[in-house]
Design a protein around this motif. Structure first.
Motif, mmCIF file in Angstrom:
data_model
loop_
_atom_site.group_PDB
_atom_site.id
_atom_site.type_symbol
_atom_site.label_atom_id
_atom_site.label_comp_id
_atom_site.label_asym_id
_atom_site.label_seq_id
_atom_site.Cartn_x
_atom_site.Cartn_y
_atom_site.Cartn_z
ATOM 1 N N THR A 104 0.835 -1.199 0.000
ATOM 2 C CA THR A 104 0.000 0.000 0.000
ATOM 3 C C THR A 104 0.872 1.252 0.000
ATOM 4 O OG1 THR A 104 -0.138 0.116 2.423
ATOM 5 C CG2 THR A 104 -1.804 -1.209 1.283
ATOM 6 N N LYS A 105 0.446 2.242 -0.755
ATOM 7 C CA LYS A 105 1.239 3.476 -0.859
ATOM 8 C C LYS A 105 1.264 4.237 0.457
ATOM 9 C CE LYS A 105 -2.541 6.349 -2.667
ATOM 10 N NZ LYS A 105 -2.986 7.223 -3.785
ATOM 11 N N HIS A 106 0.232 4.065 1.272
ATOM 12 C CA HIS A 106 0.190 4.816 2.520
ATOM 13 C C HIS A 106 1.122 4.247 3.584
ATOM 14 C CE1 HIS A 106 -3.283 6.870 0.768
ATOM 15 N NE2 HIS A 106 -3.037 7.803 1.660
ATOM 16 N N LEU A 107 1.541 2.992 3.421
ATOM 17 C CA LEU A 107 2.550 2.487 4.346
ATOM 18 C C LEU A 107 3.861 3.238 4.119
ATOM 19 C CD1 LEU A 107 3.571 0.585 6.528
ATOM 20 C CD2 LEU A 107 4.203 -1.026 4.726
ATOM 21 N N VAL A 108 4.199 3.462 2.869
ATOM 22 C CA VAL A 108 5.420 4.210 2.549
ATOM 23 C C VAL A 108 5.356 5.605 3.166
ATOM 24 C CG1 VAL A 108 6.828 5.166 0.692
ATOM 25 C CG2 VAL A 108 5.752 2.918 0.404
ATOM 26 N N LYS A 109 4.195 6.251 3.052
ATOM 27 C CA LYS A 109 4.032 7.581 3.632
ATOM 28 C C LYS A 109 4.121 7.532 5.156
ATOM 29 C CE LYS A 109 1.129 9.450 -0.095
ATOM 30 N NZ LYS A 109 -0.185 10.069 -0.427
ATOM 31 N N ALA A 110 3.532 6.499 5.737
ATOM 32 C CA ALA A 110 3.537 6.373 7.197
ATOM 33 C C ALA A 110 4.948 6.149 7.723
ATOM 34 C CB ALA A 110 2.624 5.225 7.630
ATOM 35 N N LEU A 111 5.732 5.377 6.993
ATOM 36 C CA LEU A 111 7.093 5.083 7.434
ATOM 37 C C LEU A 111 7.983 6.323 7.380
ATOM 38 C CD1 LEU A 111 7.705 1.586 5.780
ATOM 39 C CD2 LEU A 111 7.233 2.091 8.186
ATOM 40 N N ALA A 112 7.556 7.329 6.634
ATOM 41 C CA ALA A 112 8.325 8.576 6.556
ATOM 42 C C ALA A 112 8.037 9.490 7.746
ATOM 43 C CB ALA A 112 8.001 9.304 5.258
ATOM 44 N N LEU A 113 7.037 9.141 8.545
ATOM 45 C CA LEU A 113 6.678 9.943 9.713
ATOM 46 C C LEU A 113 7.584 9.583 10.897
ATOM 47 C CD1 LEU A 113 2.766 9.658 9.509
ATOM 48 C CD2 LEU A 113 4.228 11.538 8.703
#
Length: 249
Positions: free
Chosen positions: A233-242
């Motif tokens: 999922t693309k939002h996992l990548v975004k979440a891992l950047a937090l």
């Protein structure tokens, strides 16, 4: 092991470790055996620990339910189960750090525990994981948050994306942050596992940088199977950047 080969379709979970391994520590699961609606046996707990390791986790902070009417778990009961699982994991030669806290249901029992200064199981920097009814907003939600903070706890709301009483009221959910509440979405929500509405809220929280922790909320192998899909999922990548606080545990 055969279990893991079956779980990952006959091959090693290529790429998974690098993704969920970036989270490192799971701080919400129901893997301790025979203590709530999660793992039913020590054997099942061992399978789940192996699977979480294969997904890339190095540490599990397991959080059994504490509910006045259903799961009357105490720190003593939870620590006893932790010791049992630690011994089994050690004997099985599985390299995984294990710890425990609890997931407290917001009811009168929790408020009484706070008033009586009873020991509550926390993790990390005195983080207190709690949940509420999925359908109805507790009338004492803000009172409970105030009590937690006044007692020195840092409240962490488990799976905020799953509370239907916040659907259509996203700003009210975000408003809890102003009260000092940390937010912990479930990873599987990013796949739509619970509902499309939960997925939408979880994605918004990620996009707005409002995620403090990510949790697996693993109860059994069905959750492990879905965690494999989260990595695409693309939002996992975004979440891992937090700046996820999991990494500090």
């Amino acid at each position: 092991m055969q279990f893991l080969k079956n779980l990952f379709g006959g091959s090693e979970p290529e790429g998974l470790e690098a993704s969920l391994g970036e989270i490192g520590v799971d701080m919400h699961s129901h893997i301790l055996p025979g203590i709530d609606d999660g793992s039913e046996s020590l054997e099942q707990s061992l399978e789940l620990v192996r699977a979480m390791k294969a997904l890339g986790y190095r540490k599990l902070i397991m959080t059994p339910h504490v509910m006045s009417d259903f799961y009357k778990n105490t720190p003593e009961i939870i620590r006893e189960k932790l010791a049992l699982l630690r011994q089994a994991v050690d004997e099985a030669g599985i390299e995984m750090e294990l710890d425990c806290a609890a997931e407290y249901y917001l009811d009168e029992g929790l408020l009484q525990k706070l008033d009586d200064n009873e020991e509550l199981l926390t993790f990390g920097d005195n983080y207190l994981l709690f949940e509420t009814s999925f359908l109805n907003e507790p009338l004492n939600l803000r009172e409970a948050i105030f009590k937690m903070r006044s007692k020195g706890y840092k409240p962490v709301l488990a799976h905020p994306e799953r509370y239907t009483y916040f659907y259509g009221k996203y700003e009210e959910l975000v408003g809890l942050k102003e009260l000092g509440v940390l937010l912990q979405p479930n990873l599987n929500s990013l796949t739509g596992y619970y509902s499309s509405s939960a997925k939408e809220v979880a994605e918004k929280l990620v996009e707005h940088g409002l995620v403090d922790f990510l949790g697996s909320d693993t109860h059994g192998l069905k959750h492990i199977n879905t965690l494999q899909k989260v990595v695409s999922t693309k939002h996992l990548v975004k979440a891992l950047a937090l700046p996820l606080r999991n990494r500090q545990l």
